[in-house]
Design an enzyme around this catalytic site. Structure first.
Site, PDB file in Angstrom:
ATOM      1  N   SER A 140      43.624  36.394  28.567  1.00 15.16           N
ATOM      2  CA  SER A 140      44.340  37.595  28.384  1.00 15.16           C
ATOM      3  C   SER A 140      45.727  37.439  29.227  1.00 15.16           C
ATOM      4  O   SER A 140      45.932  37.027  30.226  1.00 15.16           O
ATOM      5  CB  SER A 140      43.557  38.928  29.070  1.00 15.16           C
ATOM      6  OG  SER A 140      44.212  39.944  29.118  1.00 15.16           O
ATOM      7  N   TYR A 153      38.591  42.280  35.788  1.00 13.88           N
ATOM      8  CA  TYR A 153      38.787  41.672  34.527  1.00 13.88           C
ATOM      9  C   TYR A 153      40.230  40.680  34.954  1.00 13.88           C
ATOM     10  O   TYR A 153      39.973  39.630  34.310  1.00 13.88           O
ATOM     11  CB  TYR A 153      39.300  42.744  33.822  1.00 13.88           C
ATOM     12  CG  TYR A 153      39.617  42.469  32.207  1.00 13.88           C
ATOM     13  CD1 TYR A 153      38.798  42.122  31.489  1.00 13.88           C
ATOM     14  CD2 TYR A 153      40.979  42.634  31.672  1.00 13.88           C
ATOM     15  CE1 TYR A 153      39.116  41.367  30.219  1.00 13.88           C
ATOM     16  CE2 TYR A 153      41.350  42.051  30.657  1.00 13.88           C
ATOM     17  CZ  TYR A 153      40.476  41.575  30.008  1.00 13.88           C
ATOM     18  OH  TYR A 153      40.746  41.096  28.363  1.00 13.88           O
TER      19      TYR A 153
END
Length: 257
Positions: A140, A153
């Site tokens: 990501s 995350y």
């Protein structure tokens, strides 16, 4: 059975499902993995995909033996894949001051990092023996800099980038390629809950098309869309005081309650 085979985790929704659809349109056979096999099987039927072209495997990526068993079952049933996409992942906000969020962080790492390595594990040795294959890690743009409230995350996705880079060096010269994809904001159930603006938000189907082309080209590292590649490079160059001030009031990823 001469068509190439792709193995995709997290295929019941979002990016995983969009990738499955894109590979199906290209004529590939599919090995699809999800915890919710009934949802996945319903989607396969709705797409009109023939049974011999698709294998559905139930597995929990957070449990190493579960996802390893799914990979082994794929090899036994459908053969060794040409492409393996470790897509399954979760995104949950956290506050280190809350004891329960440490358990959330452990779960995020178990799925996003250990689960990714466990996804690759059953295929790595036979791919080396065959002399071909592609392992794809879905990271990501959140890997580039740590965002407030996104500690678990961001750290996990930075780990995906570093792990895939390490694995790429380990497989050099074996015929096995390692591709790292860094999606920006993609319209999926995972991002639908984000309480902040998402620049360059891209439909999952468009991401899947660009990801398919990047994997076919053998790109070692690709940010999608390209606009986010420019943004993250600029963010990386920002001095820490300016970066901290810029993101101080930004909305945070919802925590699990």
């Amino acid at each position: 059975m001469s068509a190439p085979l792709v193995f995709i985790t997290g295929a019941s929704s979002g990016i995983g499902q969009a990738l499955a659809a894109r590979y199906a349109r290209a004529g590939w056979r599919l090995a699809l993995v999800a915890r919710r096999t009934e949802v996945l099987e319903a989607w396969v039927r709705a797409q009109g995909l023939a049974g011999e072209r698709v294998g559905v495997y139930g597995a929990d990526v957070a449990i190493v033996d579960s996802i390893v068993a799914a990979g082994q079952a794929c090899i036994e049933r459908q053969g060794l894949p040409d492409v393996v996409i470790a897509n399954a992942g979760i995104s949950v906000g956290m506050d280190t001051g809350e004891r329960g969020d440490l358990d959330v962080m452990r779960e995020v790492f178990a799925i996003n990092n250990v689960g990714l390595a466990a996804t690759f594990h059953p295929f790595l040795r036979p791919m080396r023996q065959r002399g071909s294959g592609t392992l794809v890690g879905i990271a990501s743009v959140a890997a580039i800099r740590g965002l407030p409230g996104h500690g678990a995350y961001c750290a996990s996705k930075a780990g995906v980038v570093a792990y895939c880079e390490s694995l790429r060096g380990e497989t050099r010269g074996t015929g096995v390629r390692v591709v790292t994809l860094l999606p920006g904001y993609i319209a999926t159930p995972l991002t639908a809950r984000n309480p902040y603006p998402m620049p360059f938000l891209m439909p999952a189907e468009r991401f899947a098309d660009r990801a398919f082309r990047a994997i076919e080209a053998g790109d070692s590292y690709r940010v999608i869309p390209w606009q986010m590649a420019v943004v993250v490079k600029l963010l990386r160059l920002l001095p820490n005081p300016l970066f901290d001030r810029l993101f101080a009031g930004r909305g945070r990823k919802p925590r699990r309650r």
